[in-house]
Design an enzyme around this catalytic site. Structure first.
Site, short mmCIF file in Angstrom:
data_model
loop_
_atom_site.label_atom_id
_atom_site.label_comp_id
_atom_site.label_asym_id
_atom_site.label_seq_id
_atom_site.Cartn_x
_atom_site.Cartn_y
_atom_site.Cartn_z
N ASN A 119 5.06 45.18 12.75
CA ASN A 119 5.08 46.33 11.86
C ASN A 119 6.11 46.05 10.78
O ASN A 119 7.31 46.20 11.02
CB ASN A 119 5.45 47.61 12.65
CG ASN A 119 5.60 48.81 11.74
OD1 ASN A 119 5.19 48.77 10.58
ND2 ASN A 119 6.18 49.89 12.26
N LYS A 169 6.65 47.65 8.19
CA LYS A 169 7.10 48.88 7.53
C LYS A 169 7.05 48.68 6.00
O LYS A 169 6.21 47.92 5.52
CB LYS A 169 8.49 49.29 8.01
CG LYS A 169 8.62 49.24 9.54
CD LYS A 169 9.84 49.92 10.05
CE LYS A 169 9.96 49.67 11.55
NZ LYS A 169 10.90 50.57 12.18
N HIS A 207 3.34 56.75 14.22
CA HIS A 207 4.66 56.10 14.34
C HIS A 207 5.73 57.18 14.23
O HIS A 207 5.58 58.16 13.47
CB HIS A 207 4.82 55.05 13.23
CG HIS A 207 6.03 54.18 13.45
ND1 HIS A 207 7.29 54.60 13.14
CD2 HIS A 207 6.16 52.94 13.99
CE1 HIS A 207 8.16 53.64 13.47
NE2 HIS A 207 7.49 52.63 13.99
N GLU A 227 8.40 57.29 12.69
CA GLU A 227 8.90 57.52 11.32
C GLU A 227 7.96 58.46 10.56
O GLU A 227 8.40 59.24 9.71
CB GLU A 227 9.07 56.18 10.59
CG GLU A 227 10.28 55.42 11.15
CD GLU A 227 10.21 53.91 11.01
OE1 GLU A 227 9.37 53.39 10.27
OE2 GLU A 227 11.03 53.24 11.69
N GLU A 259 7.07 53.78 22.20
CA GLU A 259 8.21 53.45 21.36
C GLU A 259 9.27 54.54 21.48
O GLU A 259 9.21 55.56 20.76
CB GLU A 259 7.77 53.35 19.89
CG GLU A 259 6.78 52.24 19.62
CD GLU A 259 6.95 51.70 18.21
OE1 GLU A 259 7.13 50.49 18.07
OE2 GLU A 259 6.93 52.49 17.26
N GLY A 297 14.74 50.25 15.74
CA GLY A 297 15.63 49.82 14.66
C GLY A 297 17.10 49.99 14.98
O GLY A 297 17.95 49.87 14.09
N SER A 325 13.20 47.61 19.17
CA SER A 325 14.17 46.52 19.18
C SER A 325 13.76 45.36 20.08
O SER A 325 14.61 44.70 20.68
CB SER A 325 15.57 47.04 19.53
OG SER A 325 15.99 47.97 18.55
#
Ligand code: PEP
Length: 252
Positions: free
Chosen positions: A8, A10, A98, A100, A169, A175, A213
């Site tokens: 991904n 991003k 996701h 985010e 996730e 991150g 991560s």
């Protein structure tokens, strides 16, 4: 079942950077891939990926993925990209839900389910992301949250639920450099597997991948867990050597 390693990227990349990164990945991939590898790259670069894959044979073995899709089929939805547009570029996967997008764009469980539905209707595999925040984990709500998020997708897509990929996730691991331990991740994957099994006779086909991560050092121990069928990789997917180490950890 073959493991799936999905990058991904991003909102990272440029024409020059993508060519360098994809070139380095292509030159480091084994001649015969024994796991599936996908790269979910920003939409403006799908055409570049197709051009590069035409000239680098080992890139052609990678699946192209998108990072989001509209919940609508077409029409007056400025800025949105439809599942049929993804299909035009032969995207095989699309990430939906996701954290985010849930966090910064207010995406609800119902919207994520509708996006998964659009993808499935176009013959694209949605990678449905679920995961709890740190506060939710500390409140003992992990199971409740991930089951609620997945239930919405099962409810809207029950008949073809075995065609999805689920990505667990934990939001606190994305991150941040903090990874769920293999045991913590496995425990949640087992919950998700049981939920899928209750919904479909073909749940054993569904890949449940871990993201948060994952890197070259921790991939092997995570991927060794019985219900961890691959990884969704953010930061480490932007470094060719890290990404290739993860691919080789999934290639046993
Ligand atoms: C992600 O954003 O899907 C992700 C897993 O990111 P990272 O690997 O950087 O934690």
């Amino acid at each position: 079942m073959k493991k799936l390693i999905a990058a991904n990227w991003k909102m990272n990349g440029s024409l020059a950077a993508n060519e360098a990164l994809l070139g380095a990945i292509a030159s480091g991939l084994p001649a015969e891939l024994t796991c599936e590898v996908a790269v979910c790259i920003p939409a403006p670069y799908w055409a570049q990926f197709r051009l590069l894959a035409a000239s680098m044979p080992s890139l052609a073995s990678l699946a192209l993925g998108a990072q989001d899709v509209s919940s609508h089929a077409s029409g007056a939805f400025t800025g949105e990209v439809s599942a049929t547009m993804l299909k035009d570029f032969a995207c095989r996967y699309v990430i939906v839900g996701h954290s985010e997008r849930r966090q910064y764009h207010g995406e609800s469980d119902a919207l994520v389910a509708a996006k998964a539905q659009q993808a499935l209707a176009a013959g694209i595999t949605p990678v449905v992301c679920v995961g709890e925040t740190l506060a939710e984990r500390e409140a003992g709500k992990t199971t409740e949250i991930v089951k609620r998020q997945l239930a919405a997708v099962i409810h809207a897509n029950g008949h073809c639920i075995s065609e999805i990929v689920v990505a667990y996730e934990p939001v606190w691991a994305i991150g941040t450099g903090k990874t769920a331990s293999p045991q913590e991740a496995q425990a949640v994957h087992a919950v998700l597997r049981a939920q899928l099994t209750a919904a479909s006779a073909h749940a054993d086909r569904v890949k449940i991948i871990y993201g948060g991560s994952m890197n070259g050092s921790n991939a092997a121990s995570l991927l060794a867990q019985p219900d961890i069928d691959g990884g969704l990789i953010g930061g480490a997917s932007l470094k060719a050597t890290e990404f290739l180490t993860i691919v080789s950890a999934a290639s046993i």
